[in-house]
Enzyme design. Structure first.
Site, PDB file in Angstrom:
ATOM      1  N   HIS A  74      -1.690  -6.198  12.230  1.00 33.65           N
ATOM      2  CA  HIS A  74      -1.086  -5.667  11.004  1.00 33.65           C
ATOM      3  C   HIS A  74      -1.925  -4.550  10.384  1.00 33.65           C
ATOM      4  O   HIS A  74      -1.430  -3.759   9.598  1.00 33.65           O
ATOM      5  CB  HIS A  74      -0.786  -6.785   9.996  1.00 33.65           C
TER       6      HIS A  74
ATOM      7  N   ASP B  50      13.207 -28.061  18.666  1.00 33.22           N
ATOM      8  CA  ASP B  50      11.876 -28.093  19.270  1.00 33.22           C
ATOM      9  C   ASP B  50      11.736 -26.869  20.186  1.00 33.22           C
ATOM     10  O   ASP B  50      12.552 -26.669  21.096  1.00 33.22           O
ATOM     11  CB  ASP B  50      11.787 -29.410  20.064  1.00 33.22           C
TER      12      ASP B  50
ATOM     13  N   HIS C 129      -8.618  -6.017  14.303  1.00 33.76           N
ATOM     14  CA  HIS C 129      -8.394  -5.072  13.200  1.00 33.76           C
ATOM     15  C   HIS C 129      -9.453  -3.970  13.141  1.00 33.76           C
ATOM     16  O   HIS C 129      -9.140  -2.790  13.062  1.00 33.76           O
ATOM     17  CB  HIS C 129      -8.419  -5.785  11.840  1.00 33.76           C
TER      18      HIS C 129
HETATM   19  C1  BG6 Z   1      -6.150 -11.828   9.196  1.00 36.19           C
HETATM   20  C2  BG6 Z   1      -7.327 -12.775   9.289  1.00 36.19           C
HETATM   21  O1  BG6 Z   1      -5.777 -11.339  10.457  1.00 36.19           O
HETATM   22  O2  BG6 Z   1      -6.515 -10.730   8.362  1.00 36.19           O
HETATM   23  C3  BG6 Z   1      -7.770 -13.233   7.931  1.00 36.19           C
HETATM   24  O3  BG6 Z   1      -6.949 -13.899  10.086  1.00 36.19           O
HETATM   25  C4  BG6 Z   1      -8.050 -12.036   7.044  1.00 36.19           C
HETATM   26  O4  BG6 Z   1      -8.936 -14.059   8.028  1.00 36.19           O
HETATM   27  C5  BG6 Z   1      -6.849 -11.101   7.041  1.00 36.19           C
HETATM   28  O5  BG6 Z   1      -8.306 -12.515   5.731  1.00 36.19           O
HETATM   29  C6  BG6 Z   1      -7.147  -9.829   6.246  1.00 36.19           C
HETATM   30  O6  BG6 Z   1      -5.981  -9.050   6.114  1.00 36.19           O
HETATM   31  P1  BG6 Z   1      -5.801  -8.083   4.871  1.00 36.19           P
HETATM   32  O7  BG6 Z   1      -4.575  -7.299   5.194  1.00 36.19           O
HETATM   33  O8  BG6 Z   1      -5.629  -8.974   3.671  1.00 36.19           O
HETATM   34  O9  BG6 Z   1      -7.053  -7.270   4.771  1.00 36.19           O
END
Ligand code: BG6
Length: 470
Positions: A177, A94, A239
């Site tokens: 990312h 946990d 993003h």
């Molecule tokens: C994520 C979101 O951070 O990014 C998702 O939570 C989205 O909703 C995704 O679909 C998109 O990532 P990528 O790399 O597939 O464009």
């Protein structure tokens, strides 16, 4: 590169949430690729609540790697996969129980500079980091946390303060990312290494900028997560603003964090959004998804108009739209240049049709399209055509974002991780409309969202709809 003072290469990778969906789809395949490239020279410890052992983790890893590689049409190198699983051990418990951390400390005996990677619900970031601190595990460590970093300006500040009770800023890596995507990093390389392009990249020549992030799928099995979040928080605050900063920033300089500093300048120059700058949409059928409130007004589409008050960009309309259940899946940045005037050919004026767009394709197929007008054969007219570069065809395959980011986190390179001041500045941009959102309008799945969003591009040549990804 921007390094933390604790520059030591991590001597262990400890992954909290190793049994989750993200690990299965992204992390475990990324570890396989790092192993293949000889870049994973450390023990990997998986931590999760599941009652299972090392052998279960190995089986899970094999399954994840095989599934992802098969979908990509790639062969798995079994020797590499075995080398990877030989590095891996599992610890179950946990996350809020101090006993787990006592066992973890014993398991990590002799390791001095681990990377703790938290791919767990954000509500657990604070408790896990505090437990790591209480167990004396944080001194030489770095901690990477997944998004979202907060759900508003206030909650982000709260989370940051809480983590900073235990960690210094240079120990903390916030993952976005998108910054790990090769075609996103390409933006700064293309901009600052092509002498012909850079002088044109400014208000005198650029008429408007559009970013479209379209996804043809819906919220599906993520209803309970998504309904609390919506598109603005899910992909714009993080993003797409990060991508935009790379498009708008000044050339990096000689500071310790050259790109981070320039990105921050951009965020600080963007005006906070007002309701008039935002159109929100929700696709028909969204409210019947499990986990979504039957009267939900969460947006699954958003279009925003931004103003960046810098010498380079003042007055240039910047529009971002993002949505689920769009006609296709694709992410593109369109830099639209001012049109040439008609030119005189004796007693005739030759009109110049279409738009001068440079398109940076971030999704698949990633690449660049540069619009150039040419004469229509056999007719006295000019039409825009595109010089297109597909990165995968020309440059070959590139590392996945998680491969890049996990490696950078292990070597302590912060360049591709948003700093706290940037995260705070991006929340400041969106917070006014989170507090006071304009109403949501419904749209048909498979369309480009509410037509009301067209008002942002009226007079600027309209939307450029991205092309189909493969
Ligand atoms: C994520 C979101 O951070 O990014 C998702 O939570 C989205 O909703 C995704 O679909 C998109 O990532 P990528 O790399 O597939 O464009």
């Amino acid at each position: 590169m921007t390094r933390s003072p604790a520059t030591a290469h991590s001597d262990a990778l400890v992954i909290f949430g190793i049994t989750g969906d993200l690990a299965h789809k992204m992390t475990l395949p990324a570890l396989y690729h790092l192993e293949k490239r000889g870049l994973l020279a450390v023990p990997v410890i998986g931590v999760a609540a599941n009652d299972m052992g090392d052998a279960d983790l190995w089986a899970m890893t094999r399954d994840a790697v095989h599934t992802v590689m098969q979908a990509a049409g790639e062969e798995v190198d079994e020797a590499v996969l075995t080398r990877l699983t030989e590095r891996m051990t599992y610890l179950g418990g946990d996350f809020t129980d101090a006993g787990l951390y006592t066992r973890l400390a014993a398991h990590m005996k002799g390791m001095k500079s681990p990377l703790f990677y938290l791919e767990i619900p954000p509500s657990l970031f604070g408790p896990v980091v505090e437990q790591l601190g209480a167990a004396d595990l944080t001194e030489g460590c770095r901690v990477a946390v997944e998004k979202p970093f907060g759900t508003s300006l206030d909650t982000a500040i709260e989370l940051n303060d809480r983590l900073h009770q235990v960690l210094r800023e240079d120990q903390l890596l916030r993952i976005d990312h998108y910054l790990g995507k090769e075609p996103v990093q390409d933006i700064e390389y293309v901009r600052f290494s092509n002498a012909w392009l850079e002088p044109l990249w400014r208000r005198e020549y650029v008429e408007s900028i559009q970013i479209t992030m379209a996804e043809d799928f819906g919220v599906d099995d993520r209803g309970s997560f998504y309904d609390k979040v919506g598109t603005l928080r899910d992909v714009v605050q993080n993003h797409l603003l990060q991508v935009l900063a790379l498009v708008l920033m000044e050339p990096p300089g000689a500071s310790d964090d050259p790109i981070g500093d320039r990105r921050l300048d951009v965020f600080r120059a963007i005006r906070p959004l007002t309701a008039d700058d935002v159109v929100r949409g929700q696709y028909d059928g969204y409210r019947s998804i499990p986990g979504v409130a039957s009267d939900s007004d969460t947006e699954t589409f958003v279009a925003v108009r931004l103003h960046c008050d810098t010498w380079r960009w003042a007055g240039v309309p910047i529009i971002i739209r993002a949505g689920k259940r769009m006609p296709i899946t694709s992410t593109e940045v369109v830099v639209r240049f001012r049109k040439a005037p008609a030119f005189r050919l004796g007693d005739r004026l030759q009109r110049v049709a279409g738009h001068d767009d440079v398109v940076l394709r971030i999704g698949k197929p990633s690449g660049i399209d540069i619009g150039i007008r040419v004469k229509t054969p056999g007719v006295d007219a000019v039409e825009p055509e595109f010089l297109s570069l597909d990165f995968a065809d020309t440059l070959g395959e590139f590392p996945s974002p998680y491969e890049r980011l996990l490696h950078d986190a292990m070597i302590g390179d912060h360049t591709l991780f948003p700093r706290w001041d940037s995260v705070e500045a991006t929340w400041e941009i969106v917070q006014p409309v989170l507090d006071d959102p304009p109403p949501v309008t419904s749209y048909e799945p498979g369309t480009w969202g509410p037509t009301e969003a067209d008002r942002f591009v009226r007079g600027h040549g309209g939307w450029r709809d991205p092309r189909q990804s493969t």
